[in-house]
Design a protein around this motif. Sequence first.
Motif, PDB file in Angstrom:
ATOM      1  N   UNK A  68      -4.538   2.574  34.857  1.00  0.00           N
ATOM      2  CA  UNK A  68      -3.403   2.293  33.968  1.00  0.00           C
ATOM      3  C   UNK A  68      -3.588   0.933  33.294  1.00  0.00           C
ATOM      4  N   UNK A  69      -4.005  -0.052  34.044  1.00  0.00           N
ATOM      5  CA  UNK A  69      -4.243  -1.378  33.478  1.00  0.00           C
ATOM      6  C   UNK A  69      -5.285  -1.311  32.357  1.00  0.00           C
ATOM      7  N   UNK A  70      -6.382  -0.625  32.638  1.00  0.00           N
ATOM      8  CA  UNK A  70      -7.435  -0.482  31.637  1.00  0.00           C
ATOM      9  C   UNK A  70      -6.914   0.242  30.397  1.00  0.00           C
ATOM     10  N   UNK A  71      -6.193   1.329  30.613  1.00  0.00           N
ATOM     11  CA  UNK A  71      -5.728   2.140  29.476  1.00  0.00           C
ATOM     12  C   UNK A  71      -4.609   1.448  28.694  1.00  0.00           C
ATOM     13  N   UNK A  72      -3.901   0.542  29.360  1.00  0.00           N
ATOM     14  CA  UNK A  72      -2.887  -0.256  28.664  1.00  0.00           C
ATOM     15  C   UNK A  72      -3.551  -1.167  27.632  1.00  0.00           C
ATOM     16  N   UNK A  73      -4.569  -1.886  28.061  1.00  0.00           N
ATOM     17  CA  UNK A  73      -5.278  -2.778  27.123  1.00  0.00           C
ATOM     18  C   UNK A  73      -6.000  -1.944  26.060  1.00  0.00           C
ATOM     19  N   UNK A  74      -6.567  -0.807  26.470  1.00  0.00           N
ATOM     20  CA  UNK A  74      -7.159   0.125  25.497  1.00  0.00           C
ATOM     21  C   UNK A  74      -6.156   0.468  24.393  1.00  0.00           C
ATOM     22  N   UNK A  75      -4.947   0.821  24.811  1.00  0.00           N
ATOM     23  CA  UNK A  75      -3.936   1.255  23.842  1.00  0.00           C
ATOM     24  C   UNK A  75      -3.610   0.128  22.861  1.00  0.00           C
ATOM     25  N   UNK A  76      -3.546  -1.096  23.358  1.00  0.00           N
ATOM     26  CA  UNK A  76      -3.284  -2.227  22.455  1.00  0.00           C
ATOM     27  C   UNK A  76      -4.428  -2.361  21.449  1.00  0.00           C
ATOM     28  N   UNK A  77      -5.651  -2.155  21.920  1.00  0.00           N
ATOM     29  CA  UNK A  77      -6.805  -2.320  21.024  1.00  0.00           C
ATOM     30  C   UNK A  77      -6.893  -1.219  19.981  1.00  0.00           C
ATOM     31  N   UNK A  78      -6.280  -0.073  20.258  1.00  0.00           N
ATOM     32  CA  UNK A  78      -6.347   1.079  19.338  1.00  0.00           C
ATOM     33  C   UNK A  78      -5.098   1.221  18.477  1.00  0.00           C
ATOM     34  N   UNK A  79      -4.130   0.342  18.690  1.00  0.00           N
ATOM     35  CA  UNK A  79      -2.826   0.470  18.042  1.00  0.00           C
ATOM     36  C   UNK A  79      -2.906   0.250  16.532  1.00  0.00           C
ATOM     37  N   UNK A  80      -2.223   1.115  15.787  1.00  0.00           N
ATOM     38  CA  UNK A  80      -2.068   0.815  14.363  1.00  0.00           C
ATOM     39  C   UNK A  80      -0.573   0.639  14.100  1.00  0.00           C
ATOM     40  N   UNK A  81      -0.277  -0.209  13.154  1.00  0.00           N
ATOM     41  CA  UNK A  81       1.097  -0.645  12.927  1.00  0.00           C
ATOM     42  C   UNK A  81       2.053   0.525  12.691  1.00  0.00           C
ATOM     43  N   UNK A  82       1.620   1.533  11.939  1.00  0.00           N
ATOM     44  CA  UNK A  82       2.548   2.609  11.569  1.00  0.00           C
ATOM     45  C   UNK A  82       2.860   3.551  12.739  1.00  0.00           C
ATOM     46  N   UNK A  83       2.135   3.340  13.811  1.00  0.00           N
ATOM     47  CA  UNK A  83       2.339   4.159  14.997  1.00  0.00           C
ATOM     48  C   UNK A  83       3.598   3.728  15.767  1.00  0.00           C
ATOM     49  N   UNK A  84       3.966   2.476  15.578  1.00  0.00           N
ATOM     50  CA  UNK A  84       5.114   1.908  16.291  1.00  0.00           C
ATOM     51  C   UNK A  84       6.421   2.389  15.673  1.00  0.00           C
ATOM     52  N   UNK A  85       6.942   3.492  16.174  1.00  0.00           N
ATOM     53  CA  UNK A  85       8.251   3.930  15.704  1.00  0.00           C
ATOM     54  C   UNK A  85       9.271   2.990  16.317  1.00  0.00           C
ATOM     55  N   UNK A  86      10.107   2.476  15.499  1.00  0.00           N
ATOM     56  CA  UNK A  86      10.992   1.411  15.983  1.00  0.00           C
ATOM     57  C   UNK A  86      11.872   1.878  17.129  1.00  0.00           C
ATOM     58  N   UNK A  87      11.857   1.117  18.203  1.00  0.00           N
ATOM     59  CA  UNK A  87      12.716   1.388  19.353  1.00  0.00           C
ATOM     60  C   UNK A  87      13.746   0.279  19.511  1.00  0.00           C
ATOM     61  N   UNK A  88      13.914  -0.497  18.446  1.00  0.00           N
ATOM     62  CA  UNK A  88      14.787  -1.667  18.523  1.00  0.00           C
ATOM     63  C   UNK A  88      16.230  -1.283  18.231  1.00  0.00           C
ATOM     64  N   UNK A  89      17.124  -1.794  19.053  1.00  0.00           N
ATOM     65  CA  UNK A  89      18.555  -1.648  18.793  1.00  0.00           C
ATOM     66  C   UNK A  89      19.108  -3.059  18.699  1.00  0.00           C
ATOM     67  N   UNK A  90      19.739  -3.394  17.579  1.00  0.00           N
ATOM     68  CA  UNK A  90      20.333  -4.734  17.462  1.00  0.00           C
ATOM     69  C   UNK A  90      21.755  -4.683  17.986  1.00  0.00           C
ATOM     70  N   UNK A  91      22.148  -5.655  18.786  1.00  0.00           N
ATOM     71  CA  UNK A  91      23.535  -5.658  19.283  1.00  0.00           C
ATOM     72  C   UNK A  91      24.216  -6.976  18.930  1.00  0.00           C
TER      73      UNK A  91
END
Lengths: 266, 266, 266
Positions: B243-266
């Motif tokens: 999991x640790x390895x694949x976590x860093x892998x995922x960061x290295x493969x991330x593209x900006x448009x993949x991040x569907x916003x999960x932010x809720x402003x309160x």
Amino acid sequence: MIERTVSCRPMTHCITNPVTVNDCANIILAAGGTAIMAQDEREVEEITAHASSLVLNMGAVRAQEAMLRAAGTAKKLGHPVVLDPVAAGASHLRGDMCAKLLAEGLVSVIRGNVSEIRALAGGTGQESGVEADLSDRIDEDNLAESAAWLRDFAHRTGTVVLLTGAMDVITDGKRTAVLCGGSELLRRITGAGCMLTSLAGVYCGAAPDRLFEATVTASEVMKHCGEIAEARVRKEMEGTASFRTRLIDAVSLLSADELTSRIRLI
Amino acid sequence: MIERTVSCRPMTHCITNPVTVNDCANIILAAGGTAIMAQDEREVEEITAHASSLVLNMGAVRAQEAMLRAAGTAKKLGHPVVLDPVAAGASHLRGDMCAKLLAEGLVSVIRGNVSEIRALAGGTGQESGVEADLSDRIDEDNLAESAAWLRDFAHRTGTVVLLTGAMDVITDGKRTAVLCGGSELLRRITGAGCMLTSLAGVYCGAAPDRLFEATVTASEVMKHCGEIAEARVRKEMEGTASFRTRLIDAVSLLSADELTSRIRLI
Amino acid sequence: MIERTVSCRPMTHCITNPVTVNDCANIILAAGGTAIMAQDEREVEEITAHASSLVLNMGAVRAQEAMLRAAGTAKKLGHPVVLDPVAAGASHLRGDMCAKLLAEGLVSVIRGNVSEIRALAGGTGQESGVEADLSDRIDEDNLAESAAWLRDFAHRTGTVVLLTGAMDVITDGKRTAVLCGGSELLRRITGAGCMLTSLAGVYCGAAPDRLFEATVTASEVMKHCGEIAEARVRKEMEGTASFRTRLIDAVSLLSADELTSRIRLI
């Protein structure tokens, strides 16, 4: 070199930084050597006497006294000492320490990138005027000139120098080898340089009478295993952390006849 | 934020603990930044001047003098300073060091869990009475109250605060964002917190004028990549180290448009 | 032992070396415990008071003062203290420190290989004459003699001793268990010994009243998970770095009923 390492299991004593110390120990073991990473100045002379070679990495610059003592013992015993001048250009503390080690003739092999080697060449206080012409990147266009500068530096310091980049250049002041290939992913992980320096430590420990060939082998192994690791990572759709794992895996699975020579002598 | 990081390759200087220093350097590289982990007090000012941001992790509390010097230089140069008060509640030495950094206005962003942030809030000597009401776990029931307390703390210290848990809460004293999701496996590896702090360091280095957004991005990336890594690990029937390895892998493969916003402003 | 660990989540405080500190923390978390690796002498007493057990690894010999303070606190609180005398035979500094800890009765459990345990047995200053007969490798031929010597050492020092190798021998001076199996690949990675010591720390923290059983469990888990990891690595055609990852994976996925007893009491 590789069979010799596997059969004699040389011990490499590394005084290296905590960032990549685990990777360095593991790549040494993967290559068939054994590793001890002690850096307390009260024990390093005793420890290094048990080893076959010594690696000094400037990321551990805090252990200056330990480095000097260990290098003194290694010199007395005829063990190769491999210097990694990491960030020597970004910190006077590191640059000065490298200069001191070189001035006292305690270094056998140097492994660094262009800016690190340049910092050392300037730091020796022997202006050659040539280093200003060295580009940040060695390529076919400036190779002849860069190699001449590097040979001069190796000659002046009495060391084998391994300058790494897209193209690796190794020289002992007389012979000069150039190696191409490797993986771009090596720049996306921490410790690729430190690991290569550690590999140079292992092979130099196995063949203290053939430091040029041992250093060339380290470069070849890193480029070859980098390519294998990258191919596997692409196939499995993995990222940079898996690349690090698969790089060390490849070193541990390497057989000597697999290394098709990529060396060009110039 | 992600594209900006990849294009400008900011250098983050981390004074951090040896337990997770390799993971921190590798996740910074995976995110597109570069990392230097120097902590000798004789060189940190010079080193931090080359960087874009500074991360101070209390696991390296021994390097107090280095932290103070580096933070002083970073402040002078306008570099963001990200504090990870790891175990500040379990050690007076760490709690006092955090209080000193905050009192001298040397901190831009704080990333910690509830008990760590609570230790800091108490340590400022400004009793608010509210922190006693803060539960050990932020959930929907106590979110409004917790967020108000956190906003007050951010306001008093002049920092952006990222409180992590099943739910992450980020505030600069005015705006407050809440992020859900992520992976339970993050609690089964060492360094998830340190790595998130390092990511905050990278993004803040890329956007020193937008620290709130940069910190929110770090939280989003960790939650998103945690989910990706967990899915892969379940599929391959692997455990926590993968999991640790694949976590860093995922960061290295991330593209900006993949991040569907999960932010809720309160 | 395994269920107890998972349900009570004991915290293990490790004063250990930077080479393998990350692996030690991760294997502790994988086993269901929590870990804190503090080694500043100004905070270790406070830190260790929060923990259930203490691990002292001679690779961190520089932190001598921290070790003595933490061990003193642990003894006062009745927490088990597990000693890893790594390289005690190669460095007088480490050997002397181990002797001091043993002489002051600060050690509950010792985990080392033959040469390390032998260095300690000699270092206690109580010549028994028997240790000279101990081979470098425990096998069926010298097992009875080696076990008698080890029982004597455990009795004299008032500790549980875990001697590791192809065959692990555990004794508290009365009972003696022998465990076979495991993976040859454990010798090809750094930290296998340190990780086993850390596992002993976790299980002893979960069962401070049953140190012999807890230490046997650590040995069993390492041998069992080594075999699982090796099988997976062979199947996937991977090398030593993947083996390390898959070893910790196996610990994190282990269920108690999976451990078919490999213990032989002699």
